[in-house]
Design a protein around this motif. Sequence first.
Motif, PDB file in Angstrom:
ATOM      1  N   ARG A 146      37.579  43.469  42.179  1.00 35.96           N
ATOM      2  CA  ARG A 146      38.180  42.151  42.425  1.00 35.96           C
ATOM      3  C   ARG A 146      37.769  41.612  43.796  1.00 35.96           C
ATOM      4  NH1 ARG A 146      44.567  40.365  42.396  1.00 35.96           N
ATOM      5  NH2 ARG A 146      44.187  38.348  43.353  1.00 35.96           N
ATOM      6  N   GLN A 147      37.905  42.431  44.827  1.00 37.01           N
ATOM      7  CA  GLN A 147      37.578  41.967  46.169  1.00 37.01           C
ATOM      8  C   GLN A 147      36.096  41.648  46.298  1.00 37.01           C
ATOM      9  OE1 GLN A 147      39.859  41.188  48.355  1.00 37.01           O
ATOM     10  NE2 GLN A 147      38.374  40.486  49.863  1.00 37.01           N
ATOM     11  N   GLU A 151      34.569  37.813  47.081  1.00 40.80           N
ATOM     12  CA  GLU A 151      33.703  37.520  48.226  1.00 40.80           C
ATOM     13  C   GLU A 151      32.309  37.044  47.816  1.00 40.80           C
ATOM     14  OE1 GLU A 151      33.745  40.401  51.371  1.00 40.80           O
ATOM     15  OE2 GLU A 151      35.933  40.603  51.266  1.00 40.80           O
ATOM     16  N   ASN A 152      31.977  37.152  46.527  1.00 42.72           N
ATOM     17  CA  ASN A 152      30.617  36.805  46.098  1.00 42.72           C
ATOM     18  C   ASN A 152      30.545  35.789  44.965  1.00 42.72           C
ATOM     19  OD1 ASN A 152      28.675  38.643  47.674  1.00 42.72           O
ATOM     20  ND2 ASN A 152      30.349  40.013  47.075  1.00 42.72           N
ATOM     21  N   SER A 153      31.685  35.256  44.529  1.00 44.96           N
ATOM     22  CA  SER A 153      31.676  34.292  43.419  1.00 44.96           C
ATOM     23  C   SER A 153      32.766  33.247  43.608  1.00 44.96           C
ATOM     24  CB  SER A 153      31.902  35.026  42.096  1.00 44.96           C
ATOM     25  OG  SER A 153      32.169  34.106  41.051  1.00 44.96           O
ATOM     26  N   GLU A 154      32.358  32.009  43.758  1.00 42.39           N
ATOM     27  CA  GLU A 154      33.324  30.912  43.878  1.00 42.39           C
ATOM     28  C   GLU A 154      34.150  30.777  42.600  1.00 42.39           C
ATOM     29  OE1 GLU A 154      35.686  27.995  45.223  1.00 42.39           O
ATOM     30  OE2 GLU A 154      34.269  29.152  46.438  1.00 42.39           O
ATOM     31  N   ALA A 155      33.520  30.947  41.450  1.00 40.64           N
ATOM     32  CA  ALA A 155      34.249  30.850  40.174  1.00 40.64           C
ATOM     33  C   ALA A 155      35.342  31.910  40.094  1.00 40.64           C
ATOM     34  CB  ALA A 155      33.282  30.993  38.999  1.00 40.64           C
ATOM     35  N   PHE A 156      35.034  33.131  40.560  1.00 40.88           N
ATOM     36  CA  PHE A 156      36.043  34.184  40.528  1.00 40.88           C
ATOM     37  C   PHE A 156      37.149  33.895  41.538  1.00 40.88           C
ATOM     38  CE2 PHE A 156      38.052  38.245  41.342  1.00 40.88           C
ATOM     39  CZ  PHE A 156      38.225  38.733  40.053  1.00 40.88           C
ATOM     40  N   ARG A 157      36.789  33.389  42.716  1.00 42.05           N
ATOM     41  CA  ARG A 157      37.811  33.032  43.719  1.00 42.05           C
ATOM     42  C   ARG A 157      38.794  32.031  43.143  1.00 42.05           C
ATOM     43  NH1 ARG A 157      33.820  33.588  47.271  1.00 42.05           N
ATOM     44  NH2 ARG A 157      33.154  31.419  47.267  1.00 42.05           N
ATOM     45  N   ASN A 184      20.040  39.291  47.836  1.00 41.25           N
ATOM     46  CA  ASN A 184      20.853  38.140  47.441  1.00 41.25           C
ATOM     47  C   ASN A 184      21.647  38.499  46.194  1.00 41.25           C
ATOM     48  OD1 ASN A 184      19.914  36.348  49.483  1.00 41.25           O
ATOM     49  ND2 ASN A 184      18.009  36.116  48.339  1.00 41.25           N
ATOM     50  N   ILE A 185      22.935  38.152  46.207  1.00 40.17           N
ATOM     51  CA  ILE A 185      23.853  38.486  45.121  1.00 40.17           C
ATOM     52  C   ILE A 185      24.162  37.232  44.317  1.00 40.17           C
ATOM     53  CG2 ILE A 185      26.188  39.305  44.595  1.00 40.17           C
ATOM     54  CD1 ILE A 185      24.560  41.488  45.834  1.00 40.17           C
ATOM     55  N   ASP A 186      24.043  37.350  42.993  1.00 39.60           N
ATOM     56  CA  ASP A 186      24.412  36.256  42.097  1.00 39.60           C
ATOM     57  C   ASP A 186      25.262  36.844  40.975  1.00 39.60           C
ATOM     58  OD1 ASP A 186      24.584  33.806  40.786  1.00 39.60           O
ATOM     59  OD2 ASP A 186      22.601  33.993  39.858  1.00 39.60           O
ATOM     60  N   VAL A 187      26.545  36.480  40.948  1.00 38.59           N
ATOM     61  CA  VAL A 187      27.443  36.956  39.896  1.00 38.59           C
ATOM     62  C   VAL A 187      27.178  36.093  38.664  1.00 38.59           C
ATOM     63  CG1 VAL A 187      29.846  37.341  39.198  1.00 38.59           C
ATOM     64  CG2 VAL A 187      29.152  37.709  41.587  1.00 38.59           C
ATOM     65  N   ILE A 188      26.621  36.697  37.623  1.00 35.62           N
ATOM     66  CA  ILE A 188      26.239  35.917  36.441  1.00 35.62           C
ATOM     67  C   ILE A 188      27.230  36.081  35.284  1.00 35.62           C
ATOM     68  CG2 ILE A 188      23.800  35.827  37.032  1.00 35.62           C
ATOM     69  CD1 ILE A 188      23.300  38.014  34.935  1.00 35.62           C
ATOM     70  N   GLN A 189      28.141  37.052  35.411  1.00 38.75           N
ATOM     71  CA  GLN A 189      29.198  37.204  34.393  1.00 38.75           C
ATOM     72  C   GLN A 189      30.451  37.744  35.058  1.00 38.75           C
ATOM     73  OE1 GLN A 189      28.572  38.944  30.344  1.00 38.75           O
ATOM     74  NE2 GLN A 189      30.038  40.463  31.082  1.00 38.75           N
ATOM     75  N   LEU A 190      31.547  37.014  34.903  1.00 36.40           N
ATOM     76  CA  LEU A 190      32.835  37.485  35.380  1.00 36.40           C
ATOM     77  C   LEU A 190      33.335  38.564  34.425  1.00 36.40           C
ATOM     78  CD1 LEU A 190      34.507  34.130  36.484  1.00 36.40           C
ATOM     79  CD2 LEU A 190      33.180  35.753  37.849  1.00 36.40           C
TER      80      LEU A 190
END
Length: 195
Positions: A146-147, A151-157, A184-190
């Motif tokens: 979660r943390q 810190e790496n996904s606006e959608a998750f925030r 570089n980190i890109d969260v592509i699936q929550l």
Amino acid sequence: MKLYIVRHGQTWFNVIGRIQGWCDSPLTEKGREQAKKLRLFFDTVSLSAGYYSGSERAGDTLELILHDRNIPIHKDKRFKEVFFGDYEAEYTKTIFPDGVVKPEVFYEHGGENRHDAAQRFLSACKEISKKETGDVLIVSHGSIIRQFLEENSEAFRQLAATKNLTKALVPNCSVSIVEIENENIDVIQLPTVYQ
């Protein structure tokens, strides 16, 4: 490269409402079944390695998912759960009787700073991206995932702002997918449950 980040299957402490953190409890039968069902999803995913935090619950989940695949398995303690200090193994309802979990309370009672925890998780991910040649499966824990995602996904925030409980945001055996390239980190699936 893709990192498939999975929360361990349901545990005994999850069922009875105890805070786990660095404490450990075994997978329940449901937790074992969750991992076995997730195996079907990962059977179609090419993986170069599997990583886990070192906890029994994460290791058992990883072994059940990979089953008899010939993939190297590595333990990395940087994927451990957040340390909850004095509240390790306590009942959640005793500490938060109103049901609203306030993460800062853990830090005030000897627990780990959530940002520091997310940074250790991130450092492990970056190191893996430099050493592995293909996609990787990581089995870890709810609060640290979660943390890391906050810190790496606006959608998750935004999602986390509407839900308080980690179990609602990062369910047992949910899969999050992160692409990492040149650090570089890109969260592509929550977190998604494939059951």
